[in-house]
Design a protein around this motif. Structure first.
Motif, PDB file in Angstrom:
ATOM      1  N   MET A 200      43.357  35.087  30.776  1.00  0.00           N
ATOM      2  CA  MET A 200      42.191  35.722  31.392  1.00  0.00           C
ATOM      3  C   MET A 200      42.646  36.579  32.570  1.00  0.00           C
ATOM      4  SD  MET A 200      39.890  32.250  31.344  1.00  0.00           S
ATOM      5  CE  MET A 200      38.437  33.000  32.092  1.00  0.00           C
ATOM      6  N   PRO A 201      43.052  37.828  32.320  1.00  0.00           N
ATOM      7  CA  PRO A 201      43.520  38.670  33.421  1.00  0.00           C
ATOM      8  C   PRO A 201      42.367  39.265  34.222  1.00  0.00           C
ATOM      9  CG  PRO A 201      44.354  39.407  31.264  1.00  0.00           C
ATOM     10  CD  PRO A 201      43.193  38.492  31.030  1.00  0.00           C
ATOM     11  N   GLY A 202      42.677  39.565  35.475  1.00  0.00           N
ATOM     12  CA  GLY A 202      41.789  40.391  36.288  1.00  0.00           C
ATOM     13  C   GLY A 202      42.146  41.850  36.044  1.00  0.00           C
ATOM     14  N   SER A 203      42.227  42.633  37.093  1.00  0.00           N
ATOM     15  CA  SER A 203      42.489  44.073  36.962  1.00  0.00           C
ATOM     16  C   SER A 203      43.911  44.323  36.477  1.00  0.00           C
ATOM     17  CB  SER A 203      42.280  44.765  38.305  1.00  0.00           C
ATOM     18  OG  SER A 203      40.945  44.604  38.746  1.00  0.00           O
ATOM     19  N   VAL A 204      44.030  45.053  35.361  1.00  0.00           N
ATOM     20  CA  VAL A 204      45.326  45.394  34.781  1.00  0.00           C
ATOM     21  C   VAL A 204      45.429  46.915  34.688  1.00  0.00           C
ATOM     22  CG1 VAL A 204      46.909  45.069  32.841  1.00  0.00           C
ATOM     23  CG2 VAL A 204      45.258  43.271  33.410  1.00  0.00           C
ATOM     24  N   ALA A 205      46.603  47.446  34.959  1.00  0.00           N
ATOM     25  CA  ALA A 205      46.828  48.898  34.920  1.00  0.00           C
ATOM     26  C   ALA A 205      47.000  49.362  33.480  1.00  0.00           C
ATOM     27  CB  ALA A 205      48.054  49.258  35.751  1.00  0.00           C
ATOM     28  N   THR A 206      45.898  49.633  32.804  1.00  0.00           N
ATOM     29  CA  THR A 206      45.920  50.095  31.419  1.00  0.00           C
ATOM     30  C   THR A 206      44.984  51.289  31.265  1.00  0.00           C
ATOM     31  OG1 THR A 206      44.050  48.766  30.628  1.00  0.00           O
ATOM     32  CG2 THR A 206      46.211  47.693  30.695  1.00  0.00           C
ATOM     33  N   HIS A 207      44.872  51.765  30.012  1.00  0.00           N
ATOM     34  CA  HIS A 207      43.966  52.874  29.698  1.00  0.00           C
ATOM     35  C   HIS A 207      42.540  52.392  29.433  1.00  0.00           C
ATOM     36  CE1 HIS A 207      47.940  54.624  28.840  1.00  0.00           C
ATOM     37  NE2 HIS A 207      47.384  55.776  29.136  1.00  0.00           N
TER      38      HIS A 207
ATOM     39  N   LYS B 169      47.773  54.964  41.696  1.00  0.00           N
ATOM     40  CA  LYS B 169      46.585  54.311  42.259  1.00  0.00           C
ATOM     41  C   LYS B 169      46.401  52.900  41.700  1.00  0.00           C
ATOM     42  CE  LYS B 169      43.071  55.822  38.877  1.00  0.00           C
ATOM     43  NZ  LYS B 169      44.035  56.142  37.830  1.00  0.00           N
ATOM     44  N   ASP B 170      47.078  52.606  40.584  1.00  0.00           N
ATOM     45  CA  ASP B 170      46.957  51.294  39.943  1.00  0.00           C
ATOM     46  C   ASP B 170      48.121  50.368  40.272  1.00  0.00           C
ATOM     47  OD1 ASP B 170      44.556  51.906  38.371  1.00  0.00           O
ATOM     48  OD2 ASP B 170      45.858  53.273  37.257  1.00  0.00           O
ATOM     49  N   ALA B 171      48.943  50.758  41.251  1.00  0.00           N
ATOM     50  CA  ALA B 171      50.143  49.975  41.547  1.00  0.00           C
ATOM     51  C   ALA B 171      49.812  48.550  42.010  1.00  0.00           C
ATOM     52  CB  ALA B 171      50.989  50.694  42.597  1.00  0.00           C
TER      53      ALA B 171
ATOM     54  N   PRO C  22      45.525  40.049  40.361  1.00  0.00           N
ATOM     55  CA  PRO C  22      46.414  40.688  41.332  1.00  0.00           C
ATOM     56  C   PRO C  22      46.548  39.826  42.584  1.00  0.00           C
ATOM     57  CG  PRO C  22      44.825  42.266  40.474  1.00  0.00           C
ATOM     58  CD  PRO C  22      44.383  40.918  39.995  1.00  0.00           C
ATOM     59  N   THR C  23      47.746  39.843  43.166  1.00  0.00           N
ATOM     60  CA  THR C  23      47.966  39.050  44.384  1.00  0.00           C
ATOM     61  C   THR C  23      47.044  39.514  45.500  1.00  0.00           C
ATOM     62  OG1 THR C  23      50.282  38.739  43.768  1.00  0.00           O
ATOM     63  CG2 THR C  23      49.689  38.329  46.063  1.00  0.00           C
TER      64      THR C  23
END
Length: 237
Positions: A182-189, A198-200, A231-232
């Motif tokens: 169950m991920p939170g915000s992930v840098a994807t399309h 901006k997604d670092a 994300p941390t």
């Protein structure tokens, strides 16, 4: 499954994002990986970047259709003879208040995000029983945290979490492991995002790949059945 070399994985929605990131990590261990998507050309292009044809297989499949997933699994069995790991990753999101969401958007999310994980498991379960394999679904923190304009997406991800946990109870007696991530915000399309600097701050696809590897290498006696990951630090507005 601590020795992964030669094991076979199937990843839905594997042409980009999380699916692609996981595929990269699995291939690096010596696994054979089949990736699928609705558009064969995109999947074939991704497969070319991932590695040679002996270790990577590009498949066209629509997870919203059971027969499509059955055909994909059969092709893997015909070529490699086994399926050890399945990652049900394909998903779609439409975000709008319930009074603006269309019936088409609702059904697309239900058919892909929720029915899709059932179809993928239904198609692969006998192969996984034979290999004593691992079935993993990609849910979301949206499967436990509801938010405005997310009614349809929340419904599917809450459903994925519940489905996966029940499937885990059904299949562990066959020595088939089942987990949901169950991920939170992930840098994807996802949701028409174009990943950039901006997604670092977000989770990166390769981070989920590392998490999948951790699950696969876990001692057989231990099963992390539901994993929340975020994300941390959140983005500083």
């Amino acid at each position: 499954m601590q020795n992964l070399k030669g094991k076979v994985a199937y990843i839905t929605g594997g042409s980009k994002g999380i699916g692609y990131g996981v595929a990269e990590k699995l291939i690096a261990t010596g696994m054979k990986v089949a990736i699928s998507g609705r558009t064969l050309k995109k999947v074939e292009t991704a497969a070319q970047y991932l590695g040679d044809s002996e270790n990577v297989l590009a498949l066209q499949s629509d997870v919203s259709k059971l027969n499509s997933e059955k055909e994909a699994i059969q092709k893997i069995l015909d070529i490699w003879g086994q399926v050890d790991v399945v990652l049900a990753n394909a998903g779609v999101g439409h975000f709008a208040p319930v009074y603006e969401m269309s019936e088409e958007q609702w059904h697309q999310m239900i058919d892909t995000n929720l029915s899709g994980v059932f179809h993928t498991l239904k198609a692969s379960v006998q192969a996984l029983k034979k290999s004593k394999g691992y079935y993993i679904t990609l849910a979301s923190l949206a499967g436990t945290n509801f938010f405005a304009s997310g009614a349809g997406y929340n419904a599917t991800k809450f459903g994925v979490v519940g489905f996966t946990q029940a499937a885990m109870l059904d299949l562990r007696k066959y020595d088939v492991k089942v987990s949901t991530i169950m991920p939170g915000s992930v840098a994807t399309h996802f949701n028409n995002n174009e990943p950039s600097e901006k997604d670092a701050w977000k989770i990166q696809p390769e981070d989920i790949g590392e998490l999948v590897l951790d699950l696969l290498k876990m001692h057989p006696r231990t099963l992390p059945s539901k994993i929340e990951v975020r994300p941390t630090r959140p983005d500083k507005k």
